[in-house]
Scaffold this active site. Structure first.
Site, mmCIF file in Angstrom:
data_model
loop_
_atom_site.group_PDB
_atom_site.id
_atom_site.type_symbol
_atom_site.label_atom_id
_atom_site.label_comp_id
_atom_site.label_asym_id
_atom_site.label_seq_id
_atom_site.Cartn_x
_atom_site.Cartn_y
_atom_site.Cartn_z
ATOM 1 C CD1 TRP A 215 1.331 1.062 7.816
ATOM 2 C CD2 TRP A 215 3.343 0.710 8.718
ATOM 3 N NE1 TRP A 215 1.915 2.283 8.015
ATOM 4 C CE2 TRP A 215 3.148 2.100 8.572
ATOM 5 C CE3 TRP A 215 4.537 0.251 9.285
ATOM 6 C CZ2 TRP A 215 4.117 3.036 8.950
ATOM 7 C CZ3 TRP A 215 5.495 1.189 9.660
ATOM 8 C CH2 TRP A 215 5.281 2.567 9.503
ATOM 9 C CB CYS B 31 -0.970 -0.033 1.172
ATOM 10 S SG CYS B 31 -0.226 -0.372 2.785
ATOM 11 N NE ARG C 102 -4.047 1.263 2.648
ATOM 12 C CZ ARG C 102 -3.915 2.430 2.017
ATOM 13 N NH1 ARG C 102 -4.800 2.784 1.095
ATOM 14 N NH2 ARG C 102 -2.902 3.228 2.282
#
Length: 252
Positions: free
Chosen positions: A232, A228, A234
């Site tokens: 971290w 993403c 998602r």
């Protein structure tokens, strides 16, 4: 001595990694440099063997990723050898900066996977799943970040997941909490207000991208890289759910 809840080396060996064949190595940054290599990564993680990708190469690849969260392997498919990897967004910026080390690292993940398939390494496919929407990823370019230009990577495609960022999630969760409170006066309109919170749609998007990862790794035998913005939230949700779907070992 306290019981060890998680043993990284034991888990990776369970998945099928052999660290004596000159293909993979278990990077131990806790003992090597006191977490200075990638401060927000765990003590141990899997990367290509030093003979094909040195520590100097790893350092340069890490510098090309936000918060130095370089692409690392999290799962090896037990049947087709395809890899599931994770990282953070590349530091491409408006000038679309290219890192030769990053390109080569992803190429190694693409060709090192699928070891049990008959196709030549040059034909192996690789998929980058960017959890963000395309507009959000493009907007990050103004801050020196962004997403991959897949024309720089062999047999690689890019898919956007359109999952909202942590600020969107927090706002949605606050609305959901208000709707769910016993004292809330929903006027018989609970379902409509639940829909307005957007929470169920967020869950659907995470599940959709996890299933997309599974389709590429498990069904098609293609390597997958998930990220993403900073790698971290998602990213962890999508990669963890994909592993739960692919490996019964994780489903207690």
């Amino acid at each position: 001595e306290p019981a060890r809840i998680y043993d990284a080396e034991k888990e990776y060996r369970r998945q099928g990694f052999n660290f004596n064949e000159g293909i993979w190595r278990l990077k131990d940054q806790a003992n090597e440099n006191n977490f200075e290599f990638s401060p927000t990564y765990p003590a141990k993680f899997v990367v290509p063997d030093a003979r094909s990708f040195s520590d100097s190469d790893l350092q340069k690849a890490a510098e090309h990723r936000s918060k130095k969260r370089l692409p690392v392997v999290v799962f090896l498919h037990p049947e087709n050898g395809a890899l599931l990897c994770r990282c953070s967004q590349p530091m491409v910026g408006l000038n679309k900066k290219i890192s030769p080390e990053d390109v080569r690292l992803l190429s190694l993940y693409r060709t090192h996977g699928q070891l049990n398939t008959p196709s030549a390494p040059s034909e192996h496919k690789f998929v980058i799943l960017d959890c963000r929407g395309s507009l959000a990823a493009t907007g990050n370019q103004t801050m020196g970040k962004g997403t991959e230009d897949v024309s720089n990577y062999t047999n690689t495609t890019l898919v956007f997941g359109s999952i909202g960022n942590i600020h969107v999630m927090r706002s949605s969760l606050r609305t959901l909490q208000q709707v769910a409170l016993p004292s809330a006066n929903n006027g018989g309109d609970f379902v409509a207000k639940l829909h307005e919170s957007g929470w169920l749609n967020h869950i659907r998007l995470v599940l959709d991208l996890a299933v997309t990862a599974v389709r590429h790794v498990h069904v098609e035998g293609s390597g997958v890289l998930v990220h993403c913005s900073d790698g971290w939230d998602r990213t962890a949700q999508v990669t963890s759910m994909a592993q739960l779907l692919m490996d019964p070992y994780f489903r207690t």
